[in-house]
Design a protein around this motif. Sequence first.
Motif, PDB file in Angstrom:
ATOM      1  N   PRO A 105       0.787  -1.236   0.000  1.00 55.87           N
ATOM      2  CA  PRO A 105       0.000   0.000   0.000  1.00 55.87           C
ATOM      3  C   PRO A 105       0.820   1.288   0.000  1.00 55.87           C
ATOM      4  O   PRO A 105       0.317   2.332  -0.402  1.00 55.87           O
ATOM      5  N   ASN A 106       2.072   1.222   0.401  1.00 55.58           N
ATOM      6  CA  ASN A 106       2.914   2.422   0.417  1.00 55.58           C
ATOM      7  C   ASN A 106       3.790   2.544  -0.827  1.00 55.58           C
ATOM      8  O   ASN A 106       4.614   3.458  -0.917  1.00 55.58           O
ATOM      9  N   ALA A 107       3.608   1.669  -1.775  1.00 56.37           N
ATOM     10  CA  ALA A 107       4.464   1.647  -2.966  1.00 56.37           C
ATOM     11  C   ALA A 107       3.806   2.335  -4.153  1.00 56.37           C
ATOM     12  O   ALA A 107       3.993   1.924  -5.299  1.00 56.37           O
ATOM     13  N   LEU A 108       3.076   3.395  -3.888  1.00 58.23           N
ATOM     14  CA  LEU A 108       2.329   4.079  -4.930  1.00 58.23           C
ATOM     15  C   LEU A 108       3.215   4.546  -6.087  1.00 58.23           C
ATOM     16  O   LEU A 108       2.904   4.315  -7.249  1.00 58.23           O
ATOM     17  N   ARG A 109       4.317   5.187  -5.789  1.00 61.61           N
ATOM     18  CA  ARG A 109       5.211   5.663  -6.855  1.00 61.61           C
ATOM     19  C   ARG A 109       5.845   4.512  -7.613  1.00 61.61           C
ATOM     20  O   ARG A 109       6.003   4.562  -8.839  1.00 61.61           O
ATOM     21  N   ALA A 110       6.225   3.479  -6.899  1.00 60.78           N
ATOM     22  CA  ALA A 110       6.814   2.313  -7.553  1.00 60.78           C
ATOM     23  C   ALA A 110       5.801   1.636  -8.470  1.00 60.78           C
ATOM     24  O   ALA A 110       6.152   1.175  -9.565  1.00 60.78           O
ATOM     25  N   VAL A 111       4.546   1.606  -8.054  1.00 60.29           N
ATOM     26  CA  VAL A 111       3.487   1.057  -8.907  1.00 60.29           C
ATOM     27  C   VAL A 111       3.376   1.904 -10.170  1.00 60.29           C
ATOM     28  O   VAL A 111       3.308   1.376 -11.286  1.00 60.29           O
ATOM     29  N   GLY A 112       3.372   3.225 -10.011  1.00 58.04           N
ATOM     30  CA  GLY A 112       3.299   4.119 -11.165  1.00 58.04           C
ATOM     31  C   GLY A 112       4.452   3.906 -12.131  1.00 58.04           C
ATOM     32  O   GLY A 112       4.258   3.873 -13.353  1.00 58.04           O
ATOM     33  N   THR A 113       5.637   3.736 -11.585  1.00 60.96           N
ATOM     34  CA  THR A 113       6.814   3.494 -12.426  1.00 60.96           C
ATOM     35  C   THR A 113       6.690   2.165 -13.165  1.00 60.96           C
ATOM     36  O   THR A 113       6.974   2.081 -14.364  1.00 60.96           O
ATOM     37  N   ALA A 114       6.237   1.133 -12.463  1.00 64.68           N
ATOM     38  CA  ALA A 114       6.069  -0.181 -13.100  1.00 64.68           C
ATOM     39  C   ALA A 114       5.009  -0.125 -14.194  1.00 64.68           C
ATOM     40  O   ALA A 114       5.217  -0.659 -15.293  1.00 64.68           O
ATOM     41  N   ILE A 137      -6.785  11.700 -15.560  1.00 68.76           N
ATOM     42  CA  ILE A 137      -5.780  11.101 -16.435  1.00 68.76           C
ATOM     43  C   ILE A 137      -4.420  11.677 -16.055  1.00 68.76           C
ATOM     44  O   ILE A 137      -4.286  12.877 -15.861  1.00 68.76           O
ATOM     45  N   ILE A 138      -3.447  10.812 -15.941  1.00 74.31           N
ATOM     46  CA  ILE A 138      -2.077  11.292 -15.795  1.00 74.31           C
ATOM     47  C   ILE A 138      -1.242  10.650 -16.885  1.00 74.31           C
ATOM     48  O   ILE A 138      -1.775  10.130 -17.836  1.00 74.31           O
ATOM     49  N   ARG A 139       0.020  10.691 -16.742  1.00 75.42           N
ATOM     50  CA  ARG A 139       0.929  10.238 -17.796  1.00 75.42           C
ATOM     51  C   ARG A 139       0.541   8.885 -18.396  1.00 75.42           C
ATOM     52  O   ARG A 139       0.004   8.024 -17.737  1.00 75.42           O
ATOM     53  N   PHE A 140       0.900   8.769 -19.656  1.00 75.48           N
ATOM     54  CA  PHE A 140       0.755   7.515 -20.390  1.00 75.48           C
ATOM     55  C   PHE A 140       1.905   7.511 -21.367  1.00 75.48           C
ATOM     56  O   PHE A 140       2.148   8.504 -22.050  1.00 75.48           O
ATOM     57  N   GLY A 141       2.632   6.415 -21.421  1.00 76.86           N
ATOM     58  CA  GLY A 141       3.827   6.360 -22.250  1.00 76.86           C
ATOM     59  C   GLY A 141       3.605   6.731 -23.707  1.00 76.86           C
ATOM     60  O   GLY A 141       4.506   7.208 -24.374  1.00 76.86           O
ATOM     61  N   TRP A 142       2.411   6.533 -24.193  1.00 81.18           N
ATOM     62  CA  TRP A 142       2.109   6.851 -25.584  1.00 81.18           C
ATOM     63  C   TRP A 142       1.387   8.187 -25.712  1.00 81.18           C
ATOM     64  O   TRP A 142       0.880   8.513 -26.769  1.00 81.18           O
ATOM     65  N   GLY A 143       1.305   8.940 -24.624  1.00 80.23           N
ATOM     66  CA  GLY A 143       0.674  10.253 -24.660  1.00 80.23           C
ATOM     67  C   GLY A 143      -0.721  10.234 -24.047  1.00 80.23           C
ATOM     68  O   GLY A 143      -1.484   9.286 -24.224  1.00 80.23           O
ATOM     69  N   LYS A 144      -1.011  11.298 -23.331  1.00 81.35           N
ATOM     70  CA  LYS A 144      -2.279  11.437 -22.626  1.00 81.35           C
ATOM     71  C   LYS A 144      -3.480  11.294 -23.570  1.00 81.35           C
ATOM     72  O   LYS A 144      -4.478  10.657 -23.241  1.00 81.35           O
ATOM     73  N   GLU A 145      -3.380  11.884 -24.777  1.00 80.25           N
ATOM     74  CA  GLU A 145      -4.506  11.833 -25.711  1.00 80.25           C
ATOM     75  C   GLU A 145      -4.806  10.402 -26.148  1.00 80.25           C
ATOM     76  O   GLU A 145      -5.963  10.038 -26.391  1.00 80.25           O
ATOM     77  N   ARG A 146      -3.795   9.551 -26.219  1.00 83.18           N
ATOM     78  CA  ARG A 146      -4.030   8.153 -26.597  1.00 83.18           C
ATOM     79  C   ARG A 146      -4.679   7.388 -25.444  1.00 83.18           C
ATOM     80  O   ARG A 146      -5.519   6.513 -25.668  1.00 83.18           O
ATOM     81  N   LYS A 147      -4.290   7.706 -24.225  1.00 82.14           N
ATOM     82  CA  LYS A 147      -4.919   7.076 -23.063  1.00 82.14           C
ATOM     83  C   LYS A 147      -6.401   7.441 -23.027  1.00 82.14           C
ATOM     84  O   LYS A 147      -7.259   6.571 -22.825  1.00 82.14           O
TER      85      LYS A 147
END
Length: 158
Positions: A105-114, A137-147
Amino acid sequence: MAKNYGYYHSPIGLLEVIGGQEIIKISLIENVGNRNLSLDSSNNPIVSKCIKQLQQYFEEQLQTFDIPLVIRGTEFQELVWNEVAKIPYGEAISYQEIAKRINRPNALRAVGTAVGKNPIPIIIPCHRVVRAGKSKIIRFGWGKERKIFLQNLEQKKN
């Protein structure tokens, strides 16, 4: 393992599918450059099947992929990716919820990175992971608009 490549012109851009007996990676190709692309011409049955299922997904005819996958990452990444793979079509859950589900439950940033390093987007639906509140919506490797496009595509059926 020999790598085979196939390409699909999806509504979100050119997708490169890499695999052999399993799919190992799906990439968005933003700059074709000097690549010699033979679209949909993979002589590998798994890569061809993946391309066909991606087509069906974008045509709103498929909600669940039936493709053998190999996911390679750290133990933690694989734990996160396996949890993300369980998110049902058309639904979204938060990074925080993923962290809880994997008992970190405390690994929020690590989850985001994974989630951001997911090698097989769409099939492992990282576009279904959102900020707490399930609507931001936050980051998406292919761009926010694609997410946003992928989430909207899935909302049409629900």
